[in-house]
Every structure is written in C-alpha cells, then in structure tokens.
Motif scaffolding. Structure first.
Motif, PDB file in Angstrom:
ATOM      1  N   ASP A  64     -78.164 -22.831 -26.910  1.00 43.90           N
ATOM      2  CA  ASP A  64     -78.605 -23.192 -28.266  1.00 43.90           C
ATOM      3  C   ASP A  64     -78.765 -24.719 -28.294  1.00 43.90           C
ATOM      4  N   ILE A  65     -79.968 -25.175 -28.596  1.00 47.75           N
ATOM      5  CA  ILE A  65     -80.208 -26.625 -28.532  1.00 47.75           C
ATOM      6  C   ILE A  65     -79.325 -27.399 -29.512  1.00 47.75           C
ATOM      7  N   TYR A  66     -78.871 -26.720 -30.586  1.00 54.06           N
ATOM      8  CA  TYR A  66     -78.043 -27.413 -31.569  1.00 54.06           C
ATOM      9  C   TYR A  66     -76.580 -27.537 -31.121  1.00 54.06           C
ATOM     10  N   THR A  67     -76.292 -27.019 -29.946  1.00 51.15           N
ATOM     11  CA  THR A  67     -74.959 -27.210 -29.377  1.00 51.15           C
ATOM     12  C   THR A  67     -74.802 -28.652 -28.907  1.00 51.15           C
ATOM     13  N   PHE A  68     -75.924 -29.275 -28.557  1.00 48.00           N
ATOM     14  CA  PHE A  68     -75.876 -30.659 -28.078  1.00 48.00           C
ATOM     15  C   PHE A  68     -75.482 -31.606 -29.196  1.00 48.00           C
ATOM     16  N   GLU A  69     -74.719 -32.635 -28.837  1.00 49.09           N
ATOM     17  CA  GLU A  69     -74.336 -33.650 -29.821  1.00 49.09           C
ATOM     18  C   GLU A  69     -75.519 -34.562 -30.108  1.00 49.09           C
ATOM     19  N   ASN A  70     -76.089 -35.127 -29.061  1.00 47.89           N
ATOM     20  CA  ASN A  70     -77.253 -35.993 -29.193  1.00 47.89           C
ATOM     21  C   ASN A  70     -78.146 -35.770 -27.988  1.00 47.89           C
ATOM     22  N   LEU A  71     -79.419 -35.478 -28.240  1.00 48.62           N
ATOM     23  CA  LEU A  71     -80.337 -35.210 -27.136  1.00 48.62           C
ATOM     24  C   LEU A  71     -81.776 -35.330 -27.616  1.00 48.62           C
ATOM     25  N   GLY A  72     -82.626 -35.844 -26.723  1.00 42.49           N
ATOM     26  CA  GLY A  72     -84.047 -35.934 -27.046  1.00 42.49           C
ATOM     27  C   GLY A  72     -84.842 -34.920 -26.245  1.00 42.49           C
ATOM     28  N   PHE A  73     -85.947 -34.447 -26.830  1.00 42.61           N
ATOM     29  CA  PHE A  73     -86.813 -33.460 -26.182  1.00 42.61           C
ATOM     30  C   PHE A  73     -88.221 -34.026 -26.091  1.00 42.61           C
ATOM     31  N   SER A  74     -88.817 -33.937 -24.916  1.00 39.04           N
ATOM     32  CA  SER A  74     -90.183 -34.435 -24.746  1.00 39.04           C
ATOM     33  C   SER A  74     -91.164 -33.442 -25.358  1.00 39.04           C
ATOM     34  N   ASN A  75     -92.425 -33.834 -25.421  1.00 37.04           N
ATOM     35  CA  ASN A  75     -93.460 -32.880 -25.796  1.00 37.04           C
ATOM     36  C   ASN A  75     -93.519 -31.804 -24.722  1.00 37.04           C
ATOM     37  N   THR A  76     -94.191 -30.697 -25.068  1.00 34.54           N
ATOM     38  CA  THR A  76     -94.225 -29.560 -24.158  1.00 34.54           C
ATOM     39  C   THR A  76     -95.171 -29.795 -22.978  1.00 34.54           C
ATOM     40  N   VAL A  77     -94.678 -29.477 -21.791  1.00 30.86           N
ATOM     41  CA  VAL A  77     -95.489 -29.505 -20.582  1.00 30.86           C
ATOM     42  C   VAL A  77     -95.310 -28.153 -19.897  1.00 30.86           C
ATOM     43  N   GLU A  78     -96.379 -27.393 -19.818  1.00 30.50           N
ATOM     44  CA  GLU A  78     -96.318 -26.082 -19.158  1.00 30.50           C
ATOM     45  C   GLU A  78     -95.110 -25.247 -19.567  1.00 30.50           C
ATOM     46  N   ASN A  79     -94.996 -25.034 -20.858  1.00 27.55           N
ATOM     47  CA  ASN A  79     -93.945 -24.178 -21.408  1.00 27.55           C
ATOM     48  C   ASN A  79     -92.515 -24.700 -21.217  1.00 27.55           C
ATOM     49  N   MET A  80     -92.384 -25.985 -20.973  1.00 32.08           N
ATOM     50  CA  MET A  80     -91.040 -26.553 -20.908  1.00 32.08           C
ATOM     51  C   MET A  80     -91.056 -27.954 -21.510  1.00 32.08           C
ATOM     52  N   LYS A  81     -89.859 -28.421 -21.840  1.00 27.46           N
ATOM     53  CA  LYS A  81     -89.690 -29.773 -22.356  1.00 27.46           C
ATOM     54  C   LYS A  81     -88.661 -30.494 -21.485  1.00 27.46           C
ATOM     55  N   TYR A  82     -88.896 -31.760 -21.240  1.00 31.02           N
ATOM     56  CA  TYR A  82     -87.908 -32.544 -20.504  1.00 31.02           C
ATOM     57  C   TYR A  82     -86.854 -33.061 -21.476  1.00 31.02           C
ATOM     58  N   LEU A  83     -85.618 -33.170 -20.996  1.00 33.04           N
ATOM     59  CA  LEU A  83     -84.523 -33.667 -21.823  1.00 33.04           C
ATOM     60  C   LEU A  83     -84.273 -35.140 -21.520  1.00 33.04           C
ATOM     61  N   ILE A  84     -84.023 -35.902 -22.570  1.00 39.20           N
ATOM     62  CA  ILE A  84     -83.756 -37.328 -22.396  1.00 39.20           C
ATOM     63  C   ILE A  84     -82.555 -37.728 -23.265  1.00 39.20           C
ATOM     64  N   CYS A  85     -82.013 -38.897 -23.003  1.00 41.71           N
ATOM     65  CA  CYS A  85     -80.947 -39.413 -23.851  1.00 41.71           C
ATOM     66  C   CYS A  85     -81.553 -39.703 -25.236  1.00 41.71           C
ATOM     67  N   ALA A  86     -80.859 -39.281 -26.295  1.00 40.93           N
ATOM     68  CA  ALA A  86     -81.391 -39.478 -27.647  1.00 40.93           C
ATOM     69  C   ALA A  86     -81.366 -40.947 -28.052  1.00 40.93           C
ATOM     70  N   ASP A  87     -80.527 -41.737 -27.415  1.00 39.18           N
ATOM     71  CA  ASP A  87     -80.387 -43.126 -27.830  1.00 39.18           C
ATOM     72  C   ASP A  87     -81.169 -44.110 -26.965  1.00 39.18           C
ATOM     73  N   CYS A  88     -80.979 -44.084 -25.663  1.00 36.28           N
ATOM     74  CA  CYS A  88     -81.701 -45.058 -24.831  1.00 36.28           C
ATOM     75  C   CYS A  88     -82.933 -44.430 -24.173  1.00 36.28           C
ATOM     76  N   GLU A  89     -83.094 -43.145 -24.320  1.00 37.01           N
ATOM     77  CA  GLU A  89     -84.287 -42.426 -23.851  1.00 37.01           C
ATOM     78  C   GLU A  89     -84.449 -42.363 -22.339  1.00 37.01           C
TER      79      GLU A  89
END
Lengths: 115, 199
Positions: free
Chosen positions: A66-91
């Motif tokens: 569940d993505i809402y389990t994460f405390e802080n997290l960034g999601f990239s735009n969709t690339v081929e049915n997936m998203k890359y995860l990044i740090c929500a603060d420093c990216e």
C-alpha cells in the motif's frame, strides 16, 4: 550470508528506512517485506560523461503493498506501467520502483539507509 | 491487506505559474536537491508525506502541476478528488502574482466548491529581488477569503507549517470523521482520482 540479512527481522525491515542522502524518513520498521528479487534500475548518480539510461542489476528489496504505508516518498511519472521511487525531500533516485498492475512498491535495500 | 497505518488521507494540488518554485515548495531540503538527469527527464507525478495533527496520522498525497501550467489544460478532471489546493506565486515576479486571481477563477469554475485553498508567496530566499509586498499578498487573500503565507522553500521557512495548516483546515471540514482508505490506492490521476466521501 549477505549483508542484507542483518537488516531483516522475521522477513521484514528490522530498522527504519531513511534516505541515503538527507534525513527524510521513508518507511517505519516492520512495514516492508524482504524479497530477494533482482531488477534493473538506472544509476542514482549521473555520470558526467555517461549515458543517463545506464542501468544496473539491483538485488534485494522491501516490498510494500500500500503506497500510503510509506512515511515520505516520491513517485515519478509512469514509464511502461511502472513508476520510479525517489526521496520525497531531496529527490534522489531511483531508490526502487512501483508496479502499476500489482500496486506493489519495491525499495532497494542498497539504495537507502537503515537505522 | 495490512492493517491501516494512518487515520486520514488528504489529496492536495500545487498550482501556479511555471517558475514560481512550486517544485521547491514540495521538498524541505532544497539545497540538497539532487534530481538526476534520469528522474528529471521522466518527471515527478506525486509525493506522499506524513504529518501528525491533533494526534491523527495524516497522509498527504501531493501533486505538482509542473508542465501543465496553462489555464486551459487544467480543467475538471485535474481537480477531481483534490481536497486542498496550494496556490503559489513568486514574490519576485509580478505576473505570477497577478495570475493568482486567474487561478482562483479557474478553481471556482472547475474544482469542488468546498476545496480548501491557500495562497503561498514563495521567495526561495530572494528578498532583495522582491516586487510583490507581503501586504498585497495578504490583501488578495483577504479579498477571496483564502489563507495566506509567505514561504521560503530554500530556507525551509513555513513550508511544513503551510502544509500543516492546509491539512488542519481540511481536518476541520471532515470534523474527525475517519476515512476508510482501503481500495482507494489510486496512482494514475488521469484515469481514476477518487473523491473521498466522508458522510
């Protein structure tokens, strides 16, 4: 025995997961399930003369359903049915990926800090 | 499904002209900003942030409108499900301030009427280049009955406070009614950004 094993308790992350570069908290302890899958991830550090699409095999992930389990997290735009995860603060990233069809997120153990 | 690890989920939008620093409003440690070529090429869709208010653990899902700043591209579907909107202008750019009124009109036309709004005058530490006074920001906010704050994303001034205040306002509206988040994991906003109904 891999170094990863010291981070696992009962199949889950023994420690809180933080960004490797800034103080951002990503995941509380015990919220990710260890999976030893290998996945191709682009390098986090862009090599000045290199191709930014260079990828490497990364093994060992915290799986979160569940993505809402994460405390802080960034999601990239969709690339081929997936998203890359990044740090929500420093990216910084990608630190993992999110599969849109299964809704599972995978954070690479080797790309985050545990404490 | 694992047990719920939070009490409420609020969906927020960041809106404003391009170049006003919306992106730097989104993160606290902008000096550490490290968007690799790879990530900046793909672009960021949204972020999840966790705040605690009145003993409740609240998840904020925040979308940035980067790349879709033209009014005509932001219509009803974009606002669907948004419970809060941060309107951002740059205190060093007159035009971005003037456009706040247009954005407010756009929101009135397309967004849910009870969406909580807040105007942010962002400066990213460029006080010497300021062209929009704090008083003008306060005046326009008062005129439209909207909250107002000046922020410096770079110095981390008021950023967390701004998000907390917006979340607090939404919390007041939902008046403590707990939202069941199960089956509301929606990642692709274009297909299915759901509104959370609380009654």
């Amino acid at each position: 025995m891999s170094a990863d094993e010291a981070l696992i308790a009962e199949g889950k992350n023994k420690f809180t997961v933080y960004c490797s570069r800034c103080p951002s908290k990503i995941l509380n302890s015990g919220m990710g399930v260890y999976t030893d899958m290998t996945y191709n991830l682009p390098y986090m550090h862009h090599k000045a003369d290199g191709d930014s699409t260079n990828v490497e095999d990364v093994k060992g992930y915290w799986q979160v359903s569940d993505i809402y389990t994460f405390e802080n997290l960034g999601f990239s735009n969709t690339v081929e049915n997936m998203k890359y995860l990044i740090c929500a603060d420093c990216e910084i990233g990608p630190i993992g990926w999110h599969d849109l069809s299964t809704k599972q997120s995978y954070v690479a153990l080797s790309r985050v800090k545990h404490s | 499904m694992a047990k719920k690890t939070y009490d409420l989920l609020f969906k927020l939008l960041l809106i404003g002209d391009s170049g006003v620093g919306k992106t730097c409003v989104l993160f606290r440690f902008s000096d550490d900003a490290f968007t690799t070529t790879f990530i900046s090429t793909i672009g960021i869709d949204f972020k999840i942030k966790t705040v605690e208010l009145r003993g409740k653990k609240i998840k904020l899902q925040i979308w940035d409108t980067a790349g879709q700043e033209r009014f005509h591209t932001i219509t009803t579907s974009y606002y669907r499900g948004a419970m809060g909107i941060m309107l951002v202008y740059d205190i060093t750019t007159e035009k971005s301030f003037e456009n706040i009124v247009k954005w407010l009109r756009n929101i009135d036309e397309h967004a849910n009427e009870d969406v909580e709004k807040m105007i942010l005058g962002n400066k990213c530490d460029m006080e010497d280049k300021r062209v929009v006074s704090k008083e003008r920001g306060e005046a326009i906010a008062r005129e439209h009955g909207v909250r107002f704050m000046e922020t410096s994303a770079k110095a981390n001034i008021n950023i967390d406070k701004a998000f907390s205040e917006l979340a607090e306002a939404i919390l007041e509206k939902t008046s403590g009614v707990s939202v069941e988040p199960v089956d509301r994991v929606t990642v692709d906003r274009r297909t299915d950004r759901q509104t959370i109904k609380c009654c």
